[in-house]
Design a protein around this motif. Structure first.
Motif, PDB file in Angstrom:
ATOM      1  N   LEU A 652       0.801  -1.361   0.060  1.00 53.82           N
ATOM      2  CA  LEU A 652       0.059  -0.022  -0.258  1.00 53.82           C
ATOM      3  C   LEU A 652       0.757   1.324   0.022  1.00 53.82           C
ATOM      4  N   SER A 653       1.993   1.238   0.644  1.00 62.85           N
ATOM      5  CA  SER A 653       2.957   2.403   0.653  1.00 62.85           C
ATOM      6  C   SER A 653       3.485   2.946  -0.798  1.00 62.85           C
ATOM      7  N   ASN A 654       3.514   1.839  -1.655  1.00 71.03           N
ATOM      8  CA  ASN A 654       4.116   2.267  -2.861  1.00 71.03           C
ATOM      9  C   ASN A 654       3.290   2.821  -3.980  1.00 71.03           C
ATOM     10  N   TYR A 655       1.739   3.096  -3.677  1.00 72.01           N
ATOM     11  CA  TYR A 655       0.738   3.351  -4.518  1.00 72.01           C
ATOM     12  C   TYR A 655       0.253   4.965  -4.198  1.00 72.01           C
ATOM     13  N   VAL A 656      -0.016   5.547  -5.268  1.00 73.99           N
ATOM     14  CA  VAL A 656      -0.542   6.911  -4.868  1.00 73.99           C
ATOM     15  C   VAL A 656      -2.102   7.030  -4.949  1.00 73.99           C
ATOM     16  N   ASN A 657      -2.593   7.502  -4.195  1.00 72.77           N
ATOM     17  CA  ASN A 657      -4.152   7.671  -4.154  1.00 72.77           C
ATOM     18  C   ASN A 657      -4.709   6.296  -3.935  1.00 72.77           C
ATOM     19  N   ASN A 658      -4.053   5.384  -3.536  1.00 69.81           N
ATOM     20  CA  ASN A 658      -4.428   3.867  -3.260  1.00 69.81           C
ATOM     21  C   ASN A 658      -4.998   3.046  -4.434  1.00 69.81           C
ATOM     22  N   THR A 659      -4.383   3.557  -5.690  1.00 69.26           N
ATOM     23  CA  THR A 659      -4.925   2.627  -6.746  1.00 69.26           C
ATOM     24  C   THR A 659      -3.561   2.260  -7.629  1.00 69.26           C
ATOM     25  N   LYS A 660      -3.747   1.027  -8.229  1.00 67.85           N
ATOM     26  CA  LYS A 660      -2.819   0.312  -8.809  1.00 67.85           C
ATOM     27  C   LYS A 660      -3.170   0.053 -10.370  1.00 67.85           C
ATOM     28  N   LYS A 684      -0.789  -7.698 -31.825  1.00 68.09           N
ATOM     29  CA  LYS A 684      -0.772  -7.469 -30.203  1.00 68.09           C
ATOM     30  C   LYS A 684      -1.868  -6.651 -29.855  1.00 68.09           C
ATOM     31  N   ARG A 685      -2.516  -6.909 -28.604  1.00 68.46           N
ATOM     32  CA  ARG A 685      -3.340  -5.967 -27.908  1.00 68.46           C
ATOM     33  C   ARG A 685      -3.124  -5.921 -26.528  1.00 68.46           C
ATOM     34  N   THR A 686      -3.089  -4.540 -26.058  1.00 67.32           N
ATOM     35  CA  THR A 686      -2.872  -4.330 -24.522  1.00 67.32           C
ATOM     36  C   THR A 686      -4.060  -3.935 -23.799  1.00 67.32           C
ATOM     37  N   ILE A 687      -4.206  -4.531 -22.688  1.00 64.06           N
ATOM     38  CA  ILE A 687      -5.459  -4.190 -21.751  1.00 64.06           C
ATOM     39  C   ILE A 687      -4.836  -3.443 -20.606  1.00 64.06           C
ATOM     40  N   PHE A 688      -5.604  -2.489 -20.051  1.00 66.80           N
ATOM     41  CA  PHE A 688      -4.948  -1.803 -18.757  1.00 66.80           C
ATOM     42  C   PHE A 688      -6.355  -2.153 -17.901  1.00 66.80           C
ATOM     43  N   LEU A 689      -5.647  -2.304 -16.603  1.00 67.11           N
ATOM     44  CA  LEU A 689      -6.554  -2.723 -15.484  1.00 67.11           C
ATOM     45  C   LEU A 689      -6.229  -1.732 -14.337  1.00 67.11           C
ATOM     46  N   GLU A 690      -7.122  -1.275 -13.869  1.00 68.58           N
ATOM     47  CA  GLU A 690      -6.997  -0.431 -12.461  1.00 68.58           C
ATOM     48  C   GLU A 690      -7.703  -0.789 -11.252  1.00 68.58           C
ATOM     49  N   ARG A 691      -7.002  -0.932 -10.235  1.00 73.66           N
ATOM     50  CA  ARG A 691      -7.784  -1.323  -9.135  1.00 73.66           C
ATOM     51  C   ARG A 691      -7.523  -0.646  -7.999  1.00 73.66           C
ATOM     52  N   LYS A 692      -8.519  -0.374  -6.874  1.00 74.69           N
ATOM     53  CA  LYS A 692      -8.252   0.219  -5.784  1.00 74.69           C
ATOM     54  C   LYS A 692      -7.691  -0.691  -4.863  1.00 74.69           C
ATOM     55  N   ILE A 693      -6.566  -0.072  -4.051  1.00 68.25           N
ATOM     56  CA  ILE A 693      -5.680  -1.034  -3.055  1.00 68.25           C
ATOM     57  C   ILE A 693      -6.140  -0.736  -1.786  1.00 68.25           C
TER      58      ILE A 693
END
Length: 821
Positions: A652-660, A684-693
């Motif tokens: 948790l200490s490594n993330y800004v605004n508790n998101t990853k 190729k195809r790239t998918i971005f995922l964002e999660r709250k930590i």
């Protein structure tokens, strides 16, 4: 036949007449109420609304009779669930209406208005008058109802049924045919007392067929599941010496069925990947792997290869049917056997049962609901020419319901008028007797015949031509046919090119394809001349045909004409031939948890589904969480779903605004499609995922208490963060209480607190030490349940006899409550 119909009408009339007489006793009940309780009814007579109603109904006895008669006919004739539930209401209505009608009679009005009625009730003369009026009405109304029912029964018997055709169907031809079933039964000994034959050969009415009439000999009970014949100690004895001949019983069932050629209006077919969204619990049972439809990985893989390039469900299902129709070997020696789909896939032979079993297994393996249909159909094979037992397949389409496919006869999306479906072409027997009772049925004889046939199929048009009308005696040529789909619906067809001793056909003689609504489709065959002499001019005839249409063309061959090279002919055929495939690579990705991850989380579960129209081999999937990269290689068949668990590292200490943010890269590979299709695809195809930590939910409890004369006050302090739906459970030996907590909503990872005061009556506690359990129940964002437990001991100093009794009574009630849930 006429006698059976007449007996059926008489039986129906007698039953309904009896029911009418019983229901119509409501008149007599009304009369009795008028005679027994005139004083009470006189109260209604004085009501203003009754006076108005009497005035309206005055001299309108005919209208009142009609209303009552219609109500009785509805109860007698309609036996569905809705009417049965309304019957009590209708009966109350009839009784009330009749009371009002009787009281509206001038003579009865006069009787009820007498002062003597209030004091002594109706006298003998008035009673006779009321009974005479009621009896007359009873007989008259019953007679009228019976006459109406007789007319309804006779008309419905003659007309039999009405056929309703929905606008989403196209009817192009039809036929009428008889079905008859006859059998004999022989009880081997004389211990049988009751015998029942259950035949499921009743034809099932659908949009494509209906029963014109159905007769049985002897009379039988017709149910939704079939026809039931019952013998109860008739024609044989339950004891003593009886010969076998005397015990022989038989039955016969005859029906006339009208069938129609129906083309379902499939004007839009959905993608395979979307079917699962439309399936409920009932439909999902038609995806199950069973002992007979035992699909395996080999069947699944072969099915995916067959349907590759199919842009929609109808095309995919038709391609599976095409493959079975062209590759299975019909083997009459297997008639009567029912092999499993896996056995059929290995041996590729069988009868209609095996064709249907393998098609159903293949469809279910890729997530398409399907089921078997049993019945009769006409065959022109010399060995079994005529009508015989047959089975085919129904496939579910979300926008159209169940459509019929017959891979044995090559019919896709609809079947011809000779297909008659039945619930189940079988007979089973039940009997009552002692341990020695044995029943040996004779062979069941089923016969089907066509009475009349009418109508022509006009769903397609055909125009046949050749690449060149004049070629050399040693030359290639191209024969092609333009097929017109005249329907506003998908249409699947197979066509053959005729054989000719002077031609070599370089591709399959039979070609199958799917046409979209109101479109043309071109099919082509590359041919080569053979065994032609240079001395002659040849005219080579060619026919393109199927079971419905045939078209003819020809070309000439001589040494004086130019030759067509093989490469030139193949290029021409490839250019003009239509394509019913569309190769596309696409993968849908869904990862769970979908919104929130907790610090203690170690995996992210991702589901990959092939939503394209091509099988993906050596698919490379890489996952990056910012600290490390993890890659996997997998094969993904069409409409296949696979799960991969990726290991993640969270702090948790490594993330800004508790998101990853996470990254998933999908590499389809350079050679997903064959050169035959010459199809380019994005590699190729790239998918971005964002999660709250978030931190893992945490709570703690602090407790204290204070004793008064009647209560013990309990103090509870709750402190923690990141929980949802918090509840407090307080439990003792004689009580169990749950309190819903409404803790103040604060930001993620922020501490929230609450203090609670609870009074516990001493009647719920025993003298001395009492252990009280305090549990804090809550869940996290993923609905995982948590529990914080703490015990506290409460000491009660004084307790009188009454308080002790109350305690044990409360304990007993608490125990019963827990026992009963």
């Amino acid at each position: 036949m006429n006698m059976n119909i007449g007996m059926s009408i008489i039986s129906t009339i007698l039953k309904t007449a009896l029911r009418t007489a019983v229901i119509n006793l409501s008149f007599l009940i009304s009369c009795l109420l008028v005679i027994i309780a005139p004083e009470e009814l006189r109260v209604f007579y004085k009501k203003e609304w009754f006076k108005r109603l009497s005035k309206v109904l005055n001299n309108k006895i005919v209208i009142m009779n009609v209303i009552v008669i219609i109500s009785i006919v509805v109860i007698v004739m309609l036996e569905n669930t809705l009417c049965l539930s309304l019957s009590p209401i209708l009966l109350v209505f009839i009784i009330t209406f009749e009371i009002m009608r009787i009281m509206s009679d001038k003579r009865i009005k006069f009787s009820l208005s007498k002062k003597s009625v209030v004091e002594k009730g109706l006298n003998r003369k008035d009673t006779k008058r009321v009974l005479r009026i009621c009896t007359r009405d009873y007989l008259k109304t019953t007679s009228i109802v019976v006459v109406i029912i007789v007319i309804i029964v006779i008309i419905s018997t003659l007309l039999n049924r009405f056929d309703f055709i929905t606008t989403s169907r196209v009817i192009v031809s039809g036929g009428v045919r008889n079905i008859s079933l006859r059998t004999g039964l022989i009880p081997v000994n004389d211990s049988v007392t009751n015998l029942q034959a259950n035949t499921n050969t009743q034809t099932n009415s659908t949009i494509r067929q209906y029963i014109d009439w159905l007769l049985t000999k002897p009379n039988a009970k017709i149910t939704n599941d079939g026809v039931v014949f019952v013998w109860e100690n008739k024609g044989y004895k339950s004891g003593g010496s009886v010969s076998v001949k005397e015990q022989e019983l038989s039955f016969e069932l005859r029906a006339r069925v009208i069938t129609k050629k129906v083309y379902p209006r499939v004007d839009e077919s959905i993608k395979l990947s979307s079917i699962s969204k439309f399936l409920n619990k009932t439909l999902r049972q038609y995806l199950e792997r069973t002992e007979r439809f035992d699909y395996n990985e080999l069947i699944r893989k072969r099915t995916s290869e067959i349907i590759e390039g199919s842009p929609d469900e109808f095309t995919a299902v038709s391609k599976i049917g095409f493959w079975l129709y062209k590759n299975m070997n019909y083997d009459l020696k297997m008639s009567g056997e029912e092999k499993s789909a896996s056995w059929v896939f290995e041996n590729m032979r069988g009868t209609c049962d095996e064709y249907s079993a393998l098609m159903i297994a293949m469809l279910r393996s890729i997530g398409i609901p399907s089921r078997e249909v049993e019945g009769f159909s006409y065959s022109n094979m010399e060995e079994i020419k005529g009508f015989n037992a047959h089975s085919w397949v129904e496939v579910y389409f979300p926008n159209n319901g169940w459509l019929e496919f017959d891979p044995t006869y090559g019919e896709f999306g609809s079947v011809d008028v000779t297909h008659i479906r039945v619930l189940n072409a079988s007979v089973n027997y039940e009997w009552v007797g002692d341990d020695t009772a044995v029943l040996t049925p004779k062979k069941t004889i089923t016969r089907t015949e066509v009475i009349d046939y009418s109508g022509k199929v006009k769903d397609i048009g055909i125009n046949v031509s050749v690449m060149n009308n004049k070629v050399d005696i040693d030359s290639y040529n191209v024969v092609y046919a333009i097929i017109e789909n005249k329907l506003n619906s998908y249409n699947a067809k197979c066509f053959r090119i005729s054989e000719n001793p002077n031609l070599i056909i370089l591709s399959d003689r039979e070609k199958c394809f799917v046409m979209k609504p109101k479109t043309n489709y071109t099919i082509a065959w590359v041919v080569r001349t053979k065994d032609l002499s240079s001395k002659y001019l040849y005219t080579i005839p060619i026919s393109i045909y199927n079971r419905e249409v045939r078209a003819r063309t020809e070309f000439k061959s001589s040494i004086f004409f130019n030759a067509i090279k093989e490469e030139e002919a193949k290029k021409f055929a490839e250019e003009i031939e239509s394509k019913d495939y569309e190769l596309k690579s696409d993968v849908s990705v869904k990862c769970l948890p979908s919104e929130v991850l907790y610090e203690d989380g170690k995996t992210l579960s991702c589901y990959f589904k092939n939503t394209g129209t091509t099988n993906l081999n050596d698919l490379r999937v890489c996952f990056n969480d910012g600290l490390r990269t993890e890659c996997r290689i997998m094969n993904l068949l069409i409409n296949e779903l696979k799960k991969i668990n990726f290991t993640i590292t969270l702090n948790l200490s490594n993330y800004v605004n508790n998101t990853k943010r996470f990254y998933i890269t999908i590499n389809y590979g350079a050679n997903q499609h064959t050169n035959q299709y010459d199809k380019k695809t994005e590699n190729k195809r790239t998918i971005f995922l964002e999660r709250k930590i978030l931190k893992k939910p945490y709570y703690e409890l602090e407790t204290d208490y204070n004793e008064s004369k009647r209560n013990i006050t309990l103090y509870i302090k709750i402190r923690g963060y990141n929980g949802k739906n918090e509840k407090l459970r307080i439990k003792g030996s004689s009580f169990n209480k749950i309190i819903q907590l409404n803790l103040e909503n604060k930001g993620d990872n922020e501490i929230k607190t609450k203090e609670i005061t609870i009074d516990i009556n001493k009647d719920l506690l025993r003298k001395g030490n009492n252990t009280i359990s305090i549990d804090l129940l809550f869940n996290d964002e993923h609905y995982r349940k948590y529990e914080v437990h703490k015990d506290i001991t409460l000491f009660v100093k004084d307790k009188d006899v009454v308080g002790t009794i109350k305690y044990y009574l409360n304990m007993l009630l608490n125990w019963l409550e827990n026992l009963l849930g």
